[in-house]
Structure formats: C-alpha cells, structure tokens
Design a protein around this motif. Structure first.
Motif, mmCIF file in Angstrom:
data_model
loop_
_atom_site.group_PDB
_atom_site.id
_atom_site.type_symbol
_atom_site.label_atom_id
_atom_site.label_comp_id
_atom_site.label_asym_id
_atom_site.label_seq_id
_atom_site.Cartn_x
_atom_site.Cartn_y
_atom_site.Cartn_z
ATOM 1 N N ARG A 153 2.553 -8.640 -12.559
ATOM 2 C CA ARG A 153 2.643 -7.222 -12.194
ATOM 3 C C ARG A 153 3.443 -6.351 -13.160
ATOM 4 O O ARG A 153 3.093 -5.178 -13.351
ATOM 5 N N TRP A 158 -1.542 -3.146 -11.415
ATOM 6 C CA TRP A 158 -2.682 -3.026 -10.509
ATOM 7 C C TRP A 158 -3.187 -4.370 -10.001
ATOM 8 O O TRP A 158 -4.164 -4.438 -9.243
ATOM 9 N N GLY A 160 -4.148 -7.366 -7.916
ATOM 10 C CA GLY A 160 -4.275 -7.500 -6.473
ATOM 11 C C GLY A 160 -4.200 -8.948 -6.033
ATOM 12 O O GLY A 160 -4.380 -9.877 -6.832
ATOM 13 N N LEU A 177 4.681 -7.013 0.220
ATOM 14 C CA LEU A 177 3.681 -6.515 -0.721
ATOM 15 C C LEU A 177 3.151 -5.133 -0.331
ATOM 16 O O LEU A 177 2.021 -4.787 -0.672
ATOM 17 N N SER A 178 3.960 -4.356 0.355
ATOM 18 C CA SER A 178 3.512 -3.034 0.794
ATOM 19 C C SER A 178 4.106 -1.913 -0.054
ATOM 20 O O SER A 178 4.014 -0.745 0.316
ATOM 21 N N GLY A 181 2.009 0.689 -5.681
ATOM 22 C CA GLY A 181 1.111 0.041 -6.629
ATOM 23 C C GLY A 181 0.517 -1.267 -6.164
ATOM 24 O O GLY A 181 -0.421 -1.784 -6.783
ATOM 25 N N SER A 182 1.041 -1.845 -5.097
ATOM 26 C CA SER A 182 0.566 -3.145 -4.646
ATOM 27 C C SER A 182 -0.845 -3.037 -4.062
ATOM 28 O O SER A 182 -1.138 -2.149 -3.268
ATOM 29 N N ARG A 183 -1.721 -3.929 -4.478
ATOM 30 C CA ARG A 183 -3.090 -3.981 -3.950
ATOM 31 C C ARG A 183 -3.252 -5.277 -3.173
ATOM 32 O O ARG A 183 -3.107 -6.361 -3.733
ATOM 33 N N GLN A 220 3.240 1.800 0.840
ATOM 34 C CA GLN A 220 2.925 2.657 -0.303
ATOM 35 C C GLN A 220 1.916 2.025 -1.256
ATOM 36 O O GLN A 220 1.662 2.552 -2.336
ATOM 37 N N GLY A 221 1.331 0.906 -0.848
ATOM 38 C CA GLY A 221 0.349 0.238 -1.679
ATOM 39 C C GLY A 221 -1.071 0.688 -1.376
ATOM 40 O O GLY A 221 -1.292 1.737 -0.749
ATOM 41 N N TYR A 222 -2.021 -0.126 -1.816
ATOM 42 C CA TYR A 222 -3.449 0.185 -1.650
ATOM 43 C C TYR A 222 -4.082 -0.932 -0.824
ATOM 44 O O TYR A 222 -4.374 -2.015 -1.345
#
Length: 309
Positions: A153, A158, A160, A177-178, A181-183, A220-222
């Motif tokens: 990372r 990016w 995932g 992992l939240s 930028g975390s996917r 705040q991740g994806y």
C-alpha cells in the motif's frame, strides 16, 4: 450438506481428473468462466465494458508449489494487463490475484516470492492505469495475505483485498481496513471452514455481512459489495445513502454468469457494477466452488459424468 461435499471435492485430485476429462462439462463451465486463453478474457471483458460494466479478471490457479509455475502466473497477469491496454479497456478492467498462485504456498521463501510477484503485477497495473485486488483464500492465509497488502500500500495505495464475512475475525479486519484509500471486496466466503473460526449457519454469515457493511460504509475507504443476494444489495444501497455516499463511492460486484440481468439493471440505474471474470485452464477448483453455491447445477454434472465414453 451438499455444498460441504462439493467444497471438499474441489480439492480432490481424483475427482478433478474425472470432471476435467469430460467434454460435456465444458458447457456448464462456460457459464462461469470466460475461456482458457487470454484472448477469451479480453473478448469477454470488452463485451462487458461495452454494456456499461466494469470487470475484474482472475487468471485461474491456486496452490502453486514451484517457482516456475509462480513465475508463469505472474507473466500471465502482466500479459493480460498489456492486452487490456491494447484493447482500450484497462481503465475499466482490473485484475484479481490469489497469492497462492504466485508463490505464497511455496515451502521455501513463499512469502518473499509472492510479495515480489505481487509487486510486479501492481507495477504493471499502475503502468496501464488500473488496479489490483488480492483474493482471500482459506482462513490459514488471512494474516499472510493482509501482510502483503499492507506491504504494497505505501507504493500502491489503491491495492484492494477481499474479506470473508463467514470468518469470525472479519468485523475486526473491516475496522482495520476502513481508512482512507482502502479498497475492500466484501464476500460471504466459499471455503469449508471449521466452526472455531467461521460461522456455520447462513443466517449468521448474513448478519456478519451486514455488520461489516455498516463498518465499511461508515469508513473512509471504498467498499466493494460482492453479493448476489437482493436483500444484501438493497441493504448496501441504504447504508451507503445513510452515510452520505454517492454512487461513485462504492460498487457492487457479481460473478460472471450469475444474475446477469441484475448486473445490467443496477448499471442502468447508475450504480457501479463490476463483474468477476475468471479464465484459464485451471478452472476445476473455481468451478466446484460455484457448484457448492448453486447445487442445482450438480444434476447436469452428474449426467455428464455418467455419459463418459
């Protein structure tokens, strides 16, 4: 019960030989697998992108036990990424990688080999403008897989990874992992796991899925919501709205060949939808796990085996 039998069968060399030697089986396999060659993956991915869908491509293989095979899998991914760029679809097509396929399971230096190969795949993905997601395998590999993700990372923010809600530890992993930028691709899980580490009842796995979704949507991740369950899809959309997420701030993911009409409906409604598209000659393990999820297809397989010769 049947699902558990099929998951056990996915690791049986004897049954692998019986199933893969039956030409009629390919008719069913083609529902879930793009084909055996890279050109098959490029052609199918291009068609999906043309319909407004995104794609993640998996070069099938796992449990690699020698350096040469691990290197060959790495090369297959590098060539696939170059082909996606040549076809003009790289921005919509990422790759999914099992670390056991690129050396993690090697008896000597497996961790170092898999990290080196994973880094090479990430570098190639960055070059063509796409991303990489690392698949999760059985519970014994979780810590090692997450260690590789964390190691990559800093250079590839990016990157995932997949988390499985059948595992009791996953809620804590989702919290970890939240961040920005975390996917995270959230799945229920497709491996036969012991009760000591995994929920056994479907209802418990589903409840865990919703709790994990809440954590990821609030973070705040994806989030990448990998489910074919209409109820969980609806819950995900509701949670996303509750936490102020737009439709570009998360995505739904579904398997190739499973609920294609729903994939198109969601995409037509403005949601991001990504199709998990596998290809390659080593399709047996993946195929058996799909049968475990949909045992109705077993009747076709049994007829094919009975008609051999």
């Amino acid at each position: 019960m049947l699902g558990s039998v099929l998951l056990s069968a996915s690791r049986s060399p004897r049954l692998r030989q019986a199933v893969t030697s039956v030409p009629a089986t390919r008719t069913l396999v083609e529902r879930f697998v793009a084909g055996e060659q890279r050109a098959d993956a490029v052609r199918t991915a291009s068609a999906l992108v043309a319909r407004g869908l995104r794609v993640t491509v998996d070069h099938l293989g796992e449990d690699t036990t020698d350096l040469a095979t691990a290197a060959a899998v790495r090369t297959a991914y590098l060539d696939a990424l170059a082909s996606f760029a040549d076809a003009g679809i790289a921005k919509d097509v990422e790759v999914s990688v099992k670390l056991s396929a690129v050396g993690q399971a090697l008896a000597q230096d497996g961790e170092a080999v898999s990290l080196e190969n994973a880094r090479a795949i990430c570098e190639a993905a960055a070059t063509v403008g796409t991303t990489v997601t690392f698949d999760m395998e059985d519970h014994t590999t979780v810590d090692r897989t997450l260690a590789v993700v964390h190691a990559l990372r800093p250079d590839f923010p990016w990157v995932g990874c997949v988390l499985q809600t059948m595992l009791r530890r996953t809620e804590a992993d989702c919290r970890d992992l939240s961040g920005v930028g975390s996917r995270v691709r959230l799945v229920k899980g497709a491996y036969k796991e012991p009760e000591s580490v995994a929920f056994q009842a479907k209802a418990d796995v589903d409840r865990s899925y919703v709790r994990c979704l809440e954590t990821l949507m609030a973070g705040q991740g994806y989030p990448m919501v990998a489910s074919h369950d209409p109820r969980l899809v609806a819950i995900a959309a509701t949670l996303a709205e509750r936490h102020g997420r737009g439709r570009d701030d998360y995505e739904f993911q579904m398997l190739y060949g499973v609920r294609p009409d729903e994939q198109r409906r969601l995409a037509d409604d403005g949601y991001r939808v990504r199709v998990y598209l596998p290809y390659g000659t080593d399709w047996y393990g993946y195929f058996m796990r799909r049968l475990a999820e949909r045992p109705a297809n077993v009747a076709f397989l049994l007829r094919a085996l009975a008609s051999r010769g």
